[in-house]
Write a protein that holds these residues in place. Sequence first.
Motif, mmCIF file in Angstrom:
data_model
loop_
_atom_site.group_PDB
_atom_site.id
_atom_site.type_symbol
_atom_site.label_atom_id
_atom_site.label_comp_id
_atom_site.label_asym_id
_atom_site.label_seq_id
_atom_site.Cartn_x
_atom_site.Cartn_y
_atom_site.Cartn_z
ATOM 1 N N ALA A 131 44.668 33.691 -0.614
ATOM 2 C CA ALA A 131 46.123 33.780 -0.646
ATOM 3 C C ALA A 131 46.607 35.100 -0.050
ATOM 4 O O ALA A 131 47.569 35.135 0.733
ATOM 5 C CB ALA A 131 46.636 33.627 -2.077
ATOM 6 N N GLY A 132 45.935 36.196 -0.400
ATOM 7 C CA GLY A 132 46.334 37.492 0.136
ATOM 8 C C GLY A 132 46.108 37.597 1.634
ATOM 9 O O GLY A 132 46.974 38.069 2.380
ATOM 10 N N LEU A 133 44.946 37.143 2.088
ATOM 11 C CA LEU A 133 44.644 37.208 3.520
ATOM 12 C C LEU A 133 45.568 36.295 4.313
ATOM 13 O O LEU A 133 46.044 36.662 5.399
ATOM 14 C CB LEU A 133 43.183 36.827 3.763
ATOM 15 N N TRP A 134 45.824 35.107 3.782
ATOM 16 C CA TRP A 134 46.685 34.175 4.506
ATOM 17 C C TRP A 134 48.115 34.708 4.595
ATOM 18 O O TRP A 134 48.757 34.607 5.642
ATOM 19 C CB TRP A 134 46.684 32.808 3.822
ATOM 20 N N GLY A 135 48.600 35.269 3.496
ATOM 21 C CA GLY A 135 49.937 35.836 3.536
ATOM 22 C C GLY A 135 50.057 36.933 4.583
ATOM 23 O O GLY A 135 51.015 36.975 5.357
#
Length: 448
Positions: A131-135
């Motif tokens: 989630a963090g990387l995709w954001g």
Amino acid sequence: MDVGSTAFILAASMAVALMIPGLALFYGGMVSSRSVLNMIMMVFGAVAVVGVLWTFFGYSMVFGDSYGGLGLLGNITEYAGLGSFVAGDEAATLPPALVAIFQALFAVITTALIAGAVSDRVKFGPWLLFAGLWGALVYFPVAHWVFAFDSADGSVIGGWIANKLGAVDFAGGTAVHMNAGVAALAVVLIVGKRTGWPKQARPNSLPFVALGAGMLWFGWFGFNGGSALAAGNSASIVMLTTFNATCAAILSWLLVERLRNGHATTLGGMSGAIAGLVAITPACGAVSPLGALAIGAIAGAICPLAVSLKYKFGYDDSLDVVGVHLIGGLAGTLLIGLFGVEDAPSGQAGLFYGGGFTLLGKQAVAAAAVLAYSFVVTLLIAFVIQKTIGFRLSAEKEAAGIDIVEHAELAYDLEGKPHAPGTAPTPAGVIASAERLTAEAVPSTTTS
């Protein structure tokens, strides 16, 4: 400072925030009783991670001055930490902090949408990392392309889709729904199918699904209406078209179900509502009320057909994120090129209203760019996570039940046995059973 518009966007932000538990309930009701807590946690976990990153550098990546004037990425350090917003801006129509929280909710909900595609089978820790990387690598750059407009005096350069291309996306058909939908497809291809798919457990709570859909519909008025960034005619038109499209999509989806399967189901009706909301999101400020009815009806007809493609092509999109958000978002984005009217807030005419093919071409280019970038980068993120720390649960843990394995909790305590102080309130007999299943590597049999 426009006090009326400030009050309106404050209210819109609170409505959008209600979409977080709405999405958790909508998704949570559709999975089995052994997965509902994990689904809820995946939604709230993604919101928390991306929300923190938004303050650190996300807002700056989206709304900072574009590097080199290319319209690809905002200046990461320009608003880092959002400390400059504390004092406010006397010259601004809206408080900068209010715009920041309103747009933060777009970022967190978009990321959380992906969770529905990979229910029952991914580890919670790697999901938070994803989630963090995709954001950071997907949503923030794409949102800059779509939502960052050039300043009136030309001192700040925004995204290339909004400014150089001039495509219409009033509230997020490309940046939100297509972005999340195609990302869901990429992740599903990496993590693979659930054990036993396509046979899976029925939804644990259709009332939860209906409640979640209703909360999402309510929040969508803030999502779309608030994107006008002012209290006035534009926001009012947007709310009307949002309502119209949703009603038409419900009826259209139910009709398709009735003709195809002989029944109009609760799950179908709620899915139709979401399909209509998704499709009207980019078009809500671009079409007439009748155009909104047409877009909703089209989305409600094609999305259930698109959902069935997963069985034909063999990808396990658990809660139909691809069929509803990717296809619905794509339909709404392209249909602007047909139904757009100059009198609407977006001010561009489509093919059916004398605008020729120009707007349709712009919409197609914007859609293709977002789809290509999001799919490739998401595929790489998921692949790296899978090959390093591991994304997918083992078959043994999947069989034991993801709520027990990942969270040591159950959604429904039907035994009511007491538990020791300081331990999770989970029936001891169920935990023992889950541990036994894990040890014996029993394959999944959730085929009710």
